[in-house]
Design an enzyme around this catalytic site. Structure first.
Site, PDB file in Angstrom:
ATOM      1  N   LYS A   1       0.847  -1.241  -0.114  1.00 18.66           N
ATOM      2  CA  LYS A   1      -0.123  -0.161  -0.195  1.00 18.66           C
ATOM      3  C   LYS A   1       0.985   1.297  -0.075  1.00 18.66           C
ATOM      4  CE  LYS A   1      -3.984   1.801   2.684  1.00 18.66           C
ATOM      5  NZ  LYS A   1      -4.837   1.724   3.881  1.00 18.66           N
TER       6      LYS A   1
ATOM      7  N   SER B   1      -9.647   1.771   2.935  1.00 17.98           N
ATOM      8  CA  SER B   1      -8.816   2.508   2.134  1.00 17.98           C
ATOM      9  C   SER B   1      -7.790   1.748   1.268  1.00 17.98           C
ATOM     10  CB  SER B   1      -8.048   3.616   2.832  1.00 17.98           C
ATOM     11  OG  SER B   1      -7.358   3.108   3.885  1.00 17.98           O
TER      12      SER B   1
ATOM     13  N   SER C   1      -9.786  -0.511   7.043  1.00 21.80           N
ATOM     14  CA  SER C   1      -9.192  -0.446   5.616  1.00 21.80           C
ATOM     15  C   SER C   1      -8.685  -1.702   5.071  1.00 21.80           C
ATOM     16  CB  SER C   1      -8.157   0.758   5.496  1.00 21.80           C
ATOM     17  OG  SER C   1      -8.844   1.902   5.570  1.00 21.80           O
TER      18      SER C   1
HETATM   19  N1  GLN Z   1     -13.074   4.190   6.273  1.00 23.58           N
HETATM   20  C1  GLN Z   1     -12.139   4.637   7.607  1.00 23.58           C
HETATM   21  C2  GLN Z   1     -11.920   6.208   7.365  1.00 23.58           C
HETATM   22  O1  GLN Z   1     -12.204   6.598   6.507  1.00 23.58           O
HETATM   23  C3  GLN Z   1     -11.276   3.827   7.797  1.00 23.58           C
HETATM   24  C4  GLN Z   1      -9.913   4.001   7.093  1.00 23.58           C
HETATM   25  C5  GLN Z   1      -8.829   3.185   7.382  1.00 23.58           C
HETATM   26  O2  GLN Z   1      -9.070   2.087   8.201  1.00 23.58           O
HETATM   27  N2  GLN Z   1      -7.796   3.705   7.174  1.00 23.58           N
HETATM   28  O3  GLN Z   1     -11.207   6.442   8.430  1.00 23.58           O
END
Ligand code: GLN
Length: 484
Positions: A78, A153, A177
Site C-alpha cells: 500500500k 482505504s 481499511s
Molecule cells: N474508512 C475509515 C476512515 O475513512 C477507515 C479508514 C482506515 O482504516 N484507514 O477513516
C-alpha cells in the site's frame, strides 16, 4: 493454472520441486498486471524493471536464504508504507513526488526474506475513506464489477490480490481499511492486534488505531505473511515486546468446542439481506465444524462510529500538521511564510483530508476538547470493556465484515456520513485494539463477494487464523475468481 493465480504456499512448492523459476513467476505476475491494470487501476507505481531484474538475480542465486517463506514472491505494498527509493505518495498530491530515504520496518523484514516489490497500491488519500475514490490519482475498480468500488482505504491492495495482479499484499487498517476492501473484493484481510506489527514507516493517519496487515488469497498466506511482519521494533515504541508465535502452526487444527460469540448489535436493521444470510450460513458452517455459538452483547457498539470519527480526525489533524511545504513533499510559494503554508495545504490536500483536519482541529480546540475529544476517549474505554467482557465468555466473535456488498462508484461520495457508516462493523475492533480477520463467505445474487469477520482477543491472532482456515477449507468461496 496460471502462476499468477497461485498462493504463496503453492508457489513455494512449485519452486522447491523445480517446476517454476523465479523469473517465470515474476513475468507471469507482470503480464497479468499489464492485462488488467488499465481497467483496475490498482497501482500508483509499478516497479516492473527492478522486480524483473531481481527475479533474474534470484534465478542466478543472489545469496538470500532461498528457504525463507517469501523469497522472490511478488508482492504489492500500500502506498502509505515507506519503501526506500520507491515513491510513496499516500495517493495525495502533497506527496506526489515523495521518495522516502528509508524503509519501513515491515518492508525491511520482507526485504530480508528477499520478496519482490511489484509496486505501490492506490488508497484513499492518507487512508481516509472507504472506497479508494478519495485518491489524487484516480479510482481503483472492483474486479468483480468494474462499476463498483473495491472498498477502502486499501482498495488498491485488495483489488490487486483479487485480480491476481500480485501474489499477496500489505494494507493498513485504522477503522477497517484492510478488512472492508478485502470483503468487497472476496479475499482474506487481517488486522493484527494493535502493537503486533511495527508502524515505523507507515505514514501516520491516527496513530492509536493504525495497524499494518496482510491481504491475501487464502488464510494460510495470511499466517505466512503475519509471521514475516510481526514483532517488537525499537523504532516503534507502541509495538509490543511479547513473543511472536509461529502463526502457521495453528493452520489445520480443529475448532471443536471453540466458543464463538455472536453479538446481537451486529445484525441490525439496514444490513443487506443477502449479506446477513451469507454470514448466518457461515456461522452454521462453523457450528458444523464443532464451534459453539453463544449470543453476546457489545452494548456500546452504537457509539463506535461517532467515537472513531472524533478520535481519528483529532489524531489526523495533529499528524498532518507536518505537511507544511517546508519539510515534506510539495510546496506552493506564497507572499510570506503563512501564505506559503496555506497555499501548499490548500492545493496539496483533497476535500476529505481537509474535512478531517477541520473536524479534528475543532474537537481538540479549547472549549470543545472536553465535550468531544475527552468524551470520545471515555466512550472508547467503554467499547474496549465490551470486548474484554465478551472475551471472558467466548474465544472469538463472529460478525459480518460490512453491512452491504461493494457499492457503485460515486454512490456515496456526496454524503460523507453514508460513507462513514460502511465501517460500522470494523471500527470497534480498532478502538478496542483487538485483531480481526475477514474471509469470503458467499456471494450475492449479483455475484458480489461477502465477508465474514472473526475477531479475537488481544494478541490472539492464532485463534482467529485457526477458525478462519477451518472455515475456508470447508467451503469453496475462496476458489472463485473474478472474470476480467
Ligand atoms: N474508512 C475509515 C476512515 O475513512 C477507515 C479508514 C482506515 O482504516 N484507514 O477513516
Amino acid at each position: 493454472m496460471e502462476l499468477y493465480n497461485l498462493s504463496i504456499e503453492e508457489l513455494q512448492s512449485l519452486i522447491k520441486s523445480g517446476k517454476a523459476g523465479y523469473s517465470e513467476i515474476a513475468e507471469s505476475v507482470f503480464n497479468r498486471i499489464d492485462a488488467v491494470e488499465d481497467r483496475l487501476r490498482a497501482y500508483v507505481t509499478i516497479n516492473k524493471e527492478e522486480a524483473l531484474s531481481q527475479a533474474k538475480d534470484a534465478d542466478n542465486n543472489s545469496g538470500f536464504d532461498k528457504d525463507s517463506a517469501l523469497y522472490a514472491i511478488p508482492m504489492a505494498i500500500k502506498d502509505n508504507i515507506c519503501t526506500e527509493g520507491v515513491k510513496t505518495t499516500c495517493s495525495s498530491a502533497i506527496l506526489q513526488n515523495f521518495v522516502p530515504p528509508y524503509e519501513s520496518s515491515v518492508t525491511e523484514k520482507l526485504k530480508a526474506q528477499g520478496y519482490i516489490l511489484t509496486g505501490k497500491t492506490n488508497l484513499d488519500e492518507f487512508a481516509m475513506g472507504s472506497s479508494t475514490e478519495n485518491s489524487a490519482f484516480g479510482h481503483t475498480r472492483n474486479p468483480w464489477d468494474l462499476e463498483r468500488v473495491p472498498g477502502g482505504s486499501s482498495g488498491g491492495s485488495a483489488a490487486a490480490v483479487a485480480a491476481a495482479a500480485c501474489i499477496a499484499a500489505l494494507g493498513s487498517d485504522t477503522g477497517g481499511s484492510i478488512r472492508q476492501p478485502a470483503a468487497f473484493c472476496g479475499v482474506v484481510g487481517l488486522k493484527p492486534t494493535y502493537g503486533r506489527v511495527s508502524r515505523y514507516g507507515l505514514v501516520a493517519f491516527a496513530s492509536s488505531l493504525d495497524q499494518i496487515g496482510p491481504i491475501t488469497k487464502c488464510v494460510k498466506d495470511s499466517a505466512i505473511l503475519l509471521n514475516a511482519i510481526a514483532g517488537h521494533d525499537m523504532c516503534d515504541s507502541t509495538s509490543a515486546d511479547i513473543p511472536v508465535p509461529d502463526f502457521t502452526a495453528v493452520i489445520g487444527k480443529d475448532i471443536k468446542g471453540m466458543k464463538i460469540g455472536i453479538p446481537k448489535e451486529y445484525f441490525i436493521e439496514g444490513i443487506d439481506r443477502e449479506v446477513e444470510a451469507a454470514v448466518r450460513s457461515g456461522i452454521k458452517q462453523l457450528e458444523s465444524l464443532g464451534a459453539v455459538p453463544v449470543e453476546i452483547s457489545l452494548p456500546y457498539t452504537e457509539y463506535a462510529v461517532a467515537t472513531y470519527y472524533i478520535l481519528a480526525t483529532s489524531e489526523a489533524s495533529s499528524n498532518l500538521a507536518r505537511y507544511d511545504g517546508v519539510r515534506y513533499g510539495m510546496r506552493v510559494d506564497g507572499d510570506d511564510l503563512i501564505d506559503m503554508y496555506m497555499r501548499t495545504r490548500e492545493e496539496g490536500f483533497g476535500a476529505e483530508v481537509k474535512r478531517r483536519i477541520i473536524l479534528g482541529t475543532y474537537s481538540l480546540s479549547s472549549g470543545y476538547y472536553d465535550a468531544f475529544y475527552k468524551k470520545a476517549q471515555q466512550a472508547r474505554t467503554l467499547i474496549k470493556q465490551d470486548f474484554e467482557k465478551a472475551f471472558e465468555e467466548v474465544d472469538a466473535i463472529v460478525t459480518p465484515t460490512t453491512p452491504t456488498p461493494a457499492f457503485k462508484a460515486g454512490e456515496k461520495m456526496e454524503d460523507p456520513l453514508q460513507m462513514y457508516l460502511t465501517d460500522i462493523f470494523t471500527i470497534s475492533i480498532n478502538l478496542a485494539g483487538v485483531p480481526g480477520i475477514t474471509v469470503p463467505c458467499g456471494f450475492t445474487s449479483e455475484n458480489l463477494p461477502v465477508g465474514l469477520q472473526i475477531i479475537g482477543n488481544h494478541f490472539d491472532e492464532e485463534t482467529i487464523l485457526k477458525a478462519a482456515y477451518a472455515y475456508e477449507q470447508s467451503t469453496d468461496w475462496h476458489k472463485r475468481k473474478p472474470e476480467l
